[in-house]
Design an enzyme around this catalytic site. Structure first.
Site, PDB file in Angstrom:
ATOM      1  N   ARG A  43       0.806  -1.229   0.000  1.00 25.08           N
ATOM      2  CA  ARG A  43       0.000   0.000   0.000  1.00 25.08           C
ATOM      3  C   ARG A  43       0.835   1.274   0.000  1.00 25.08           C
ATOM      4  O   ARG A  43       0.478   2.257  -0.640  1.00 25.08           O
ATOM      5  CB  ARG A  43      -0.924  -0.011   1.221  1.00 25.08           C
ATOM      6  N   LYS A 148       4.629 -19.032   6.198  1.00 21.33           N
ATOM      7  CA  LYS A 148       3.974 -19.502   7.407  1.00 21.33           C
ATOM      8  C   LYS A 148       3.448 -18.308   8.196  1.00 21.33           C
ATOM      9  O   LYS A 148       3.991 -17.219   8.007  1.00 21.33           O
ATOM     10  CB  LYS A 148       4.922 -20.358   8.228  1.00 21.33           C
ATOM     11  N   GLU A 216      16.111 -21.181  21.573  1.00 23.43           N
ATOM     12  CA  GLU A 216      16.495 -19.826  21.166  1.00 23.43           C
ATOM     13  C   GLU A 216      16.816 -19.000  22.391  1.00 23.43           C
ATOM     14  O   GLU A 216      16.139 -19.107  23.413  1.00 23.43           O
ATOM     15  CB  GLU A 216      15.357 -19.159  20.395  1.00 23.43           C
ATOM     16  N   ASP A 235       3.882 -21.512  16.556  1.00 23.12           N
ATOM     17  CA  ASP A 235       5.015 -20.806  15.951  1.00 23.12           C
ATOM     18  C   ASP A 235       6.132 -21.755  15.518  1.00 23.12           C
ATOM     19  O   ASP A 235       6.760 -21.537  14.486  1.00 23.12           O
ATOM     20  CB  ASP A 235       5.556 -19.775  16.960  1.00 23.12           C
ATOM     21  N   HIS A 240       8.377 -26.130  11.931  1.00 22.85           N
ATOM     22  CA  HIS A 240       9.803 -26.473  11.961  1.00 22.85           C
ATOM     23  C   HIS A 240      10.098 -27.804  12.675  1.00 22.85           C
ATOM     24  O   HIS A 240      10.834 -28.646  12.164  1.00 22.85           O
ATOM     25  CB  HIS A 240      10.604 -25.356  12.629  1.00 22.85           C
TER      26      HIS A 240
HETATM   27  C1  BG6 Z   1      10.265 -18.410  12.851  1.00 15.36           C
HETATM   28  C2  BG6 Z   1       9.526 -18.131  14.129  1.00 15.36           C
HETATM   29  O1  BG6 Z   1       9.482 -19.183  11.985  1.00 15.36           O
HETATM   30  O2  BG6 Z   1      11.467 -19.120  13.146  1.00 15.36           O
HETATM   31  C3  BG6 Z   1      10.392 -17.361  15.110  1.00 15.36           C
HETATM   32  O3  BG6 Z   1       8.360 -17.376  13.845  1.00 15.36           O
HETATM   33  C4  BG6 Z   1      11.714 -18.050  15.324  1.00 15.36           C
HETATM   34  O4  BG6 Z   1       9.732 -17.198  16.358  1.00 15.36           O
HETATM   35  C5  BG6 Z   1      12.364 -18.401  13.978  1.00 15.36           C
HETATM   36  O5  BG6 Z   1      12.551 -17.196  16.063  1.00 15.36           O
HETATM   37  C6  BG6 Z   1      13.588 -19.283  14.184  1.00 15.36           C
HETATM   38  O6  BG6 Z   1      14.258 -19.414  12.964  1.00 15.36           O
HETATM   39  P1  BG6 Z   1      15.822 -19.696  12.942  1.00 15.36           P
HETATM   40  O7  BG6 Z   1      16.124 -19.894  11.498  1.00 15.36           O
HETATM   41  O8  BG6 Z   1      16.483 -18.492  13.543  1.00 15.36           O
HETATM   42  O9  BG6 Z   1      16.036 -20.914  13.789  1.00 15.36           O
END
Ligand code: BG6
Length: 485
Positions: A43, A148, A216, A235, A240
């Site tokens: 936009r 996603k 993380e 998430d 993943h």
């Molecule tokens: C994303 C999530 O899909 O993957 C995040 O929304 C997360 O919350 C991230 O931090 C982690 O990705 P990577 O590649 O840093 O392990």
């Protein structure tokens, strides 16, 4: 044939942090086909030049030493911008006119990339259909990439799939999970299926259990509003972690081709037994880090978990009785994604002077990131110490073995959408099956409130209770932060 990337949500974070940097690096490495153009759509009004300038700054920031002003200025000539509203048919006619002009009215390969907020996916897809932008005539190719989250539960994912399939056939659809773009995740298939020594022992006869961890160090930070709706399971687990489970547990496909690979992955999800509410109480853990409630956008009485463990079983011949522990959390000790394959004890303990439990069994550790590599742990005789044993390791590291940086996951995935290789993308049935595993967990947490929501101190490996929990399941966590060399 010209290639055009059309990015919806062009002024958003994903575009500037991931997509444009990945396309720029591909250009710099001369991997991007010569006649590739990029068109941003959102936009915010920009001229082509104003958008290029904005991207120059962000790309410099996110590619660091990979950025070279001269290369950028060549690349910037391939970037265009079209302002528009996703809910206005006129915007799509204007987009069509711009893109056709850029392509000089030649048949082309077009990749429509939905990098908008998910609430606009359906509308964008319907508008693309109504404007005739999904049609593949005269050899043209039209593909759609969907970021996603793909739905928020099974019903919404099914609904979204129906909306997608009204406009695009499944072979035109690329649902992204960036974990599959990671070199180390693809390497799991290579480890298993390009070597003959692992496959014979990759089953219930030799493997005791599997731990899949994505830890993380970062907190939720500014993403509170999104996170409140998602939580750790939507998430990280639906996508993943289940992807990591699939590549670890799948059978060898007959060919390395999109459908052959995805058929085998889907079979894994079909074999995962969805948890009953009683099993959820016993086979999962959920927790929130101390301080989460003070993050911006978070409700003061929020019960959103930022850490979870889920124990799943894959009910088939290969894996019967082998638990898969999936674990992920924010605000953990360190950033570490790894898969631990814990082998069984040898059938007869010959050498130990102590009890059986003192001799640790073999372990294969697949380090996805950040210390990309693989370690195999095995017993060795300690020299000059009778028959005392010690667990020692064979250590393979990508950075020691291969020169250069490991590329960002998006580079490979973006290139695959241009080439038309969907092996590393989620198929419609796969996305729905994944929700079918996740939904009962979220539902049970809500209705039975079991297990209790625990609290953990940031900077640890989750709640202290997780140690006992694992012990009750007859296992032990392997919590080591990777050593970065
Ligand atoms: C994303 C999530 O899909 O993957 C995040 O929304 C997360 O919350 C991230 O931090 C982690 O990705 P990577 O590649 O840093 O392990």
């Amino acid at each position: 044939m010209p290639n055009t990337f059309i990015i919806f949500g062009a002024s958003g974070d994903l575009t500037s942090r991931k997509l444009i940097p990945a396309l720029y690096v591909l250009f710099r490495k001369k991997r991007l086909p010569a006649d590739t153009r990029i068109v941003g759509f959102s936009r915010t009004p920009f001229t082509h030049d104003a958008w290029r300038e904005k991207l120059a700054g962000t790309t410099k920031e996110f590619t660091g030493k990979d950025f070279a002003a001269e290369t950028w200025s060549k690349f910037a000539q391939t970037i265009f911008y079209q302002a528009g509203d996703i809910d206005k048919p006129d915007s799509f006619s204007a987009l069509r006119a711009t893109v056709e002009q850029i392509e000089e009215w030649q048949p082309s390969t077009r990749v429509y990339y939905l990098a908008t907020s998910p609430q606009f996916y359906e509308e964008a897809i319907a508008q693309l259909g109504a404007a005739g932008l999904a049609e593949e005539t005269n050899g043209a190719r039209r593909r759609i990439v969907i970021e996603k989250p793909f739905g928020t539960d099974l019903a919404s994912a099914q609904h979204l799939n129906e909306a997608v399939h009204k406009v695009f056939s499944e072979k035109q659809v690329y649902r992204i999970d960036h974990y599959l773009g990671k070199e180390t995740v693809q390497n799991i298939m290579v480890l298993r299926f390009a070597n003959s020594i692992f496959e014979p022992i990759w089953n219930r006869n030799y493997i005791d259990h599997v731990q899949i961890t994505v830890a993380e160090e970062v907190t939720v930070g500014r993403r509170g509003e999104y996170y409140e709706k998602a939580g750790i399971v939507r998430d990280m687990f639906q996508n993943h972690l289940l992807q990591l489970l699939m590549v670890t547990a799948m059978e060898a496909p007959v060919k390395y081709q999109a459908d052959a690979v995805r058929n085998e992955k889907v079979k894994v999800l079909e074999a995962v037994h969805p948890l009953t509410p009683k099993e959820v109480a016993w086979n999962t853990l959920r927790a929130q880090y101390k301080g989460y409630l003070n993050e911006p956008g978070v409700a003061p009485d929020s019960t959103t978990p930022t850490y979870a463990v889920v124990k799943l079983c894959v009910d088939n011949w290969r894996w019967q009785g082998v638990p898969f522990f999936l674990r992920s959390g924010k605000a953990m000790s360190c950033r570490s994604s790894q898969i631990v394959i814990q082998f069984r004890q040898p059938p007869h303990q010959l050498f130990n002077h102590k009890s059986n439990q003192d001799v640790e069994a073999n372990r294969l550790i697949i380090q996805i990131q950040p210390a990309e590599g693989i370690q195999l742990m095995f017993q060795t005789k300690t020299p000059d110490a009778g028959m005392d044993l010690r667990l020692t390791e064979l250590d393979f590291s990508f950075s020691r073995e291969f020169k250069g940086e490991i590329p960002e996951a998006y580079q490979r995935l973006l290139l695959d959408t241009l080439i038309g290789d969907a092996s590393l993308f989620t198929r419609a049935d796969e996305a729905e099956l994944a929700w079918g595993i996740i939904d009962p967990i979220l539902a049970a947490w809500q209705t039975t409130k079991q297990p209790d929501l625990l609290v953990y101190e940031p900077g640890l490996w989750g709640p202290a209770e997780a140690i006992d929990w694992m012990y009750h399941h007859g296992c032990q966590w392997f919590d080591t932060c990777p050593v970065l060399t």
